[in-house]
Design a protein around this motif. Structure first.
Motif, PDB file in Angstrom:
ATOM      1  N   MET A  83       0.827  -1.203   0.000  1.00 26.50           N
ATOM      2  CA  MET A  83       0.000   0.000   0.000  1.00 26.50           C
ATOM      3  C   MET A  83       0.867   1.261   0.000  1.00 26.50           C
ATOM      4  SD  MET A  83      -3.010  -1.160  -0.236  1.00 26.50           S
ATOM      5  CE  MET A  83      -4.147  -2.474   0.211  1.00 26.50           C
ATOM      6  N   LYS A  84       1.984   1.218   0.731  1.00 27.21           N
ATOM      7  CA  LYS A  84       2.906   2.364   0.744  1.00 27.21           C
ATOM      8  C   LYS A  84       3.480   2.615  -0.649  1.00 27.21           C
ATOM      9  CE  LYS A  84       6.096   2.760   3.807  1.00 27.21           C
ATOM     10  NZ  LYS A  84       7.234   2.402   4.694  1.00 27.21           N
ATOM     11  N   LEU A  85       3.874   1.537  -1.316  1.00 30.59           N
ATOM     12  CA  LEU A  85       4.436   1.683  -2.661  1.00 30.59           C
ATOM     13  C   LEU A  85       3.389   2.235  -3.621  1.00 30.59           C
ATOM     14  CD1 LEU A  85       6.735   1.229  -4.696  1.00 30.59           C
ATOM     15  CD2 LEU A  85       5.890  -1.121  -4.987  1.00 30.59           C
ATOM     16  N   GLY A  86       2.182   1.684  -3.556  1.00 27.48           N
ATOM     17  CA  GLY A  86       1.123   2.172  -4.432  1.00 27.48           C
ATOM     18  C   GLY A  86       0.815   3.640  -4.193  1.00 27.48           C
ATOM     19  N   ALA A  87       0.731   4.031  -2.909  1.00 30.30           N
ATOM     20  CA  ALA A  87       0.420   5.424  -2.578  1.00 30.30           C
ATOM     21  C   ALA A  87       1.492   6.374  -3.085  1.00 30.30           C
ATOM     22  CB  ALA A  87       0.253   5.566  -1.067  1.00 30.30           C
ATOM     23  N   ALA A  88       2.750   5.936  -3.041  1.00 36.11           N
ATOM     24  CA  ALA A  88       3.851   6.791  -3.500  1.00 36.11           C
ATOM     25  C   ALA A  88       3.716   7.131  -4.982  1.00 36.11           C
ATOM     26  CB  ALA A  88       5.187   6.105  -3.235  1.00 36.11           C
ATOM     27  N   TYR A  89       3.032   6.262  -5.730  1.00 39.20           N
ATOM     28  CA  TYR A  89       2.829   6.497  -7.160  1.00 39.20           C
ATOM     29  C   TYR A  89       1.403   6.938  -7.480  1.00 39.20           C
ATOM     30  CZ  TYR A  89       7.399   4.671  -8.446  1.00 39.20           C
ATOM     31  OH  TYR A  89       8.758   4.501  -8.608  1.00 39.20           O
ATOM     32  N   GLY A  90       0.614   7.213  -6.434  1.00 37.66           N
ATOM     33  CA  GLY A  90      -0.734   7.717  -6.650  1.00 37.66           C
ATOM     34  C   GLY A  90      -1.791   6.664  -6.863  1.00 37.66           C
ATOM     35  N   LEU A  91      -1.489   5.401  -6.514  1.00 35.37           N
ATOM     36  CA  LEU A  91      -2.464   4.321  -6.684  1.00 35.37           C
ATOM     37  C   LEU A  91      -3.229   4.144  -5.375  1.00 35.37           C
ATOM     38  CD1 LEU A  91      -3.328   2.212  -8.809  1.00 35.37           C
ATOM     39  CD2 LEU A  91      -1.652   0.643  -7.808  1.00 35.37           C
ATOM     40  N   ASP A  92      -4.559   4.162  -5.442  1.00 35.59           N
ATOM     41  CA  ASP A  92      -5.342   4.100  -4.207  1.00 35.59           C
ATOM     42  C   ASP A  92      -5.485   2.654  -3.720  1.00 35.59           C
ATOM     43  OD1 ASP A  92      -8.298   3.049  -4.986  1.00 35.59           O
ATOM     44  OD2 ASP A  92      -7.496   4.278  -6.615  1.00 35.59           O
ATOM     45  N   GLU A  93      -5.754   2.518  -2.429  1.00 37.87           N
ATOM     46  CA  GLU A  93      -5.783   1.200  -1.791  1.00 37.87           C
ATOM     47  C   GLU A  93      -6.949   0.344  -2.273  1.00 37.87           C
ATOM     48  OE1 GLU A  93      -5.472   1.440   2.436  1.00 37.87           O
ATOM     49  OE2 GLU A  93      -3.561   2.523   2.371  1.00 37.87           O
ATOM     50  N   GLU A  94      -8.068   0.972  -2.562  1.00 37.61           N
ATOM     51  CA  GLU A  94      -9.218   0.201  -3.050  1.00 37.61           C
ATOM     52  C   GLU A  94      -8.875  -0.501  -4.353  1.00 37.61           C
ATOM     53  OE1 GLU A  94     -13.893   0.794  -4.404  1.00 37.61           O
ATOM     54  OE2 GLU A  94     -12.763   2.478  -3.571  1.00 37.61           O
ATOM     55  N   THR A  95      -8.173   0.199  -5.236  1.00 37.10           N
ATOM     56  CA  THR A  95      -7.779  -0.408  -6.509  1.00 37.10           C
ATOM     57  C   THR A  95      -6.813  -1.562  -6.286  1.00 37.10           C
ATOM     58  OG1 THR A  95      -8.088   1.671  -7.698  1.00 37.10           O
ATOM     59  CG2 THR A  95      -6.669   0.026  -8.733  1.00 37.10           C
ATOM     60  N   ILE A  96      -5.839  -1.357  -5.394  1.00 37.06           N
ATOM     61  CA  ILE A  96      -4.884  -2.426  -5.094  1.00 37.06           C
ATOM     62  C   ILE A  96      -5.609  -3.659  -4.561  1.00 37.06           C
ATOM     63  CG2 ILE A  96      -2.947  -3.096  -3.619  1.00 37.06           C
ATOM     64  CD1 ILE A  96      -2.029  -0.166  -3.719  1.00 37.06           C
ATOM     65  N   CYS A  97      -6.549  -3.458  -3.644  1.00 41.10           N
ATOM     66  CA  CYS A  97      -7.288  -4.589  -3.071  1.00 41.10           C
ATOM     67  C   CYS A  97      -8.125  -5.301  -4.127  1.00 41.10           C
ATOM     68  CB  CYS A  97      -8.172  -4.112  -1.925  1.00 41.10           C
ATOM     69  SG  CYS A  97      -7.284  -3.795  -0.381  1.00 41.10           S
ATOM     70  N   ARG A  98      -8.761  -4.540  -5.013  1.00 44.72           N
ATOM     71  CA  ARG A  98      -9.583  -5.167  -6.057  1.00 44.72           C
ATOM     72  C   ARG A  98      -8.729  -6.019  -6.982  1.00 44.72           C
ATOM     73  NH1 ARG A  98     -11.589  -2.296  -9.689  1.00 44.72           N
ATOM     74  NH2 ARG A  98     -10.867  -0.191  -9.170  1.00 44.72           N
ATOM     75  N   ILE A  99      -7.541  -5.520  -7.316  1.00 37.33           N
ATOM     76  CA  ILE A  99      -6.646  -6.277  -8.195  1.00 37.33           C
ATOM     77  C   ILE A  99      -6.118  -7.518  -7.480  1.00 37.33           C
ATOM     78  CG2 ILE A  99      -4.414  -6.215  -9.380  1.00 37.33           C
ATOM     79  CD1 ILE A  99      -4.983  -3.193  -9.872  1.00 37.33           C
ATOM     80  N   ALA A 100      -5.606  -7.325  -6.253  1.00 38.00           N
ATOM     81  CA  ALA A 100      -5.001  -8.438  -5.521  1.00 38.00           C
ATOM     82  C   ALA A 100      -6.018  -9.531  -5.207  1.00 38.00           C
ATOM     83  CB  ALA A 100      -4.363  -7.931  -4.235  1.00 38.00           C
ATOM     84  N   SER A 101      -7.276  -9.142  -4.979  1.00 38.57           N
ATOM     85  CA  SER A 101      -8.292 -10.115  -4.574  1.00 38.57           C
ATOM     86  C   SER A 101      -8.594 -11.142  -5.656  1.00 38.57           C
ATOM     87  CB  SER A 101      -9.583  -9.399  -4.166  1.00 38.57           C
ATOM     88  OG  SER A 101     -10.196  -8.792  -5.286  1.00 38.57           O
ATOM     89  N   VAL A 102      -8.242 -10.837  -6.913  1.00 35.06           N
ATOM     90  CA  VAL A 102      -8.461 -11.793  -8.005  1.00 35.06           C
ATOM     91  C   VAL A 102      -7.137 -12.167  -8.671  1.00 35.06           C
ATOM     92  CG1 VAL A 102     -10.839 -11.089  -8.449  1.00 35.06           C
ATOM     93  CG2 VAL A 102      -8.969  -9.888  -9.602  1.00 35.06           C
ATOM     94  N   SER A 103      -6.036 -11.910  -7.954  1.00 36.95           N
ATOM     95  CA  SER A 103      -4.711 -12.180  -8.508  1.00 36.95           C
ATOM     96  C   SER A 103      -3.874 -12.930  -7.472  1.00 36.95           C
ATOM     97  CB  SER A 103      -4.033 -10.860  -8.908  1.00 36.95           C
ATOM     98  OG  SER A 103      -4.857 -10.119  -9.799  1.00 36.95           O
ATOM     99  N   THR A 104      -2.590 -13.093  -7.758  1.00 33.97           N
ATOM    100  CA  THR A 104      -1.738 -13.902  -6.888  1.00 33.97           C
ATOM    101  C   THR A 104      -1.433 -13.232  -5.555  1.00 33.97           C
ATOM    102  OG1 THR A 104       0.209 -12.997  -8.007  1.00 33.97           O
ATOM    103  CG2 THR A 104      -0.646 -15.115  -8.807  1.00 33.97           C
ATOM    104  N   GLY A 105      -1.756 -11.955  -5.403  1.00 36.96           N
ATOM    105  CA  GLY A 105      -1.551 -11.272  -4.128  1.00 36.96           C
ATOM    106  C   GLY A 105      -2.688 -11.463  -3.144  1.00 36.96           C
ATOM    107  N   ASN A 106      -3.665 -12.283  -3.502  1.00 37.25           N
ATOM    108  CA  ASN A 106      -4.836 -12.446  -2.639  1.00 37.25           C
ATOM    109  C   ASN A 106      -4.472 -13.142  -1.325  1.00 37.25           C
ATOM    110  OD1 ASN A 106      -7.499 -12.262  -1.894  1.00 37.25           O
ATOM    111  ND2 ASN A 106      -8.155 -14.056  -3.054  1.00 37.25           N
ATOM    112  N   SER A 107      -5.185 -12.790  -0.266  1.00 37.56           N
ATOM    113  CA  SER A 107      -5.008 -13.429   1.040  1.00 37.56           C
ATOM    114  C   SER A 107      -6.199 -13.060   1.910  1.00 37.56           C
ATOM    115  CB  SER A 107      -3.717 -12.949   1.716  1.00 37.56           C
ATOM    116  OG  SER A 107      -3.840 -11.594   2.135  1.00 37.56           O
ATOM    117  N   TRP A 108      -6.266 -13.673   3.102  1.00 35.70           N
ATOM    118  CA  TRP A 108      -7.345 -13.339   4.038  1.00 35.70           C
ATOM    119  C   TRP A 108      -7.296 -11.859   4.382  1.00 35.70           C
ATOM    120  CZ3 TRP A 108      -8.198 -11.168   8.759  1.00 35.70           C
ATOM    121  CH2 TRP A 108      -9.436 -11.417   9.363  1.00 35.70           C
TER     122      TRP A 108
END
Length: 298
Positions: A201-226
């Motif tokens: 989330m820190k890395l994404g924020a540094a480049y202007g990527l919001d957390e909701e977008t990161i979670c939506r992507i990770a939830s259907v990708s290899t970054g998914n977790s509980w």
């Protein structure tokens, strides 16, 4: 899963319960609701009064508890608290019960359970370890996950007790301490993931990527977790938990458990070392966001 009130098995002796915190308090309440004759013990008067209001008896001393109960559950914070309550000069070991089974719900080192089991064996007493997972919400509803180590016949005899506090109950082996091993494996994998997400989330924020977008992507990708699926839960713990170091205490327990077997859990150790800083930074970021939101509303 919590069982119906009054359905405790006939002949099941008195049950003691030590430690009425966020997890232990509701567990004791669920045992009472299931029909067990429960006597509680805690150093603080407030949770004792709350448990008594639900129908529990209040214990006077640990030794007295181990003189009148045939089963005692314990859910305390640390190895030191557990050993003190059980093996201390005024602990359970000073009790006089002819037959006693201790059910340890704390998350501690397997070696600590082995130490207690050895001391209890000299008294013909028994230990099963049944650490819990699921948080306070699952504790309140009696739907905790429990990982149980110890003699199979003891596990089977205490199934009604376990059913009163949990839903997903896993018997993992006959050696006391194996439940702790299973819990530490679960927690180190989950917590390492959670702190990796904080950095993501820190890395994404540094480049202007919001957390909701990161979670939506990770939830259907290899970054998914509980923790991706329940990301707000981790933030809630960081902001509100009265003992925030619980979020990395178990990482150190796992590191020491590995060391006891000659293992170096390098990644786990690195996360444990950096966790306090990551939590502090995350807490500051959450506070900043709340202040910004309040300013906009104002």
């Amino acid at each position: 899963m919590a069982v119906a009130a009054g359905s405790a098995p006939a002949g099941f002796g008195g049950v003691g319960f030590i430690g009425l915190g966020d997890m232990g308090g509701p567990m004791a309440d669920n045992l009472v609701a299931a029909g067990f004759d429960v006597t509680v013990f805690d150093a603080r008067p407030e949770p004792l009064r709350a448990a008594a209001a639900k129908g529990a008896r209040i214990g006077t001393t640990l030794a007295a508890l181990a003189s009148t109960c045939s089963t005692i559950g314990i859910c305390v914070w640390s190895d030191e608290q557990l050993v003190g309550a059980v093996l201390g000069e005024e602990g359970l070991i000073a009790g006089t019960a002819k037959s006693l089974t201790l059910v340890v719900h704390s998350t501690v080192r397997p070696a600590t359970i082995e130490r207690i089991a050895k001391a209890f064996a000299a008294r013909a007493w028994s230990v099963i370890d049944a650490p819990v997972s699921g948080g306070r919400a699952a504790s309140l509803t009696g739907t905790l996950s429990l990982m149980v180590g110890g003699d199979k016949s003891l596990f089977e005899r205490h199934q009604p007790y376990l059913d009163a506090v949990g839903k997903n109950i896993f018997y993992v082996g006959a050696m006391p301490g194996l439940g702790e091993v299973a819990k530490l494996c679960n927690n180190l994998m989950g917590l390492c993931s959670a702190f990796a997400i904080v950095e993501g989330m820190k890395l994404g924020a540094a480049y202007g990527l919001d957390e909701e977008t990161i979670c939506r992507i990770a939830s259907v990708s290899t970054g998914n977790s509980w923790y991706i699926q329940n990301w707000g839960f981790f933030d809630h713990l960081i902001k509100t938990h009265p003992q925030p170091d619980i979020l990395y205490k178990d990482l150190w327990e796992a590191v020491h458990a590995g060391k006891d077997k000659g293992l170096q859990l390098v990644i786990t150790g690195m996360v444990a070392l950096t966790a306090p800083r990551l939590m502090s930074e995350r807490h500051a970021e959450l506070t900043r966001r709340e202040a910004a939101n309040d300013a906009v509303k104002g």
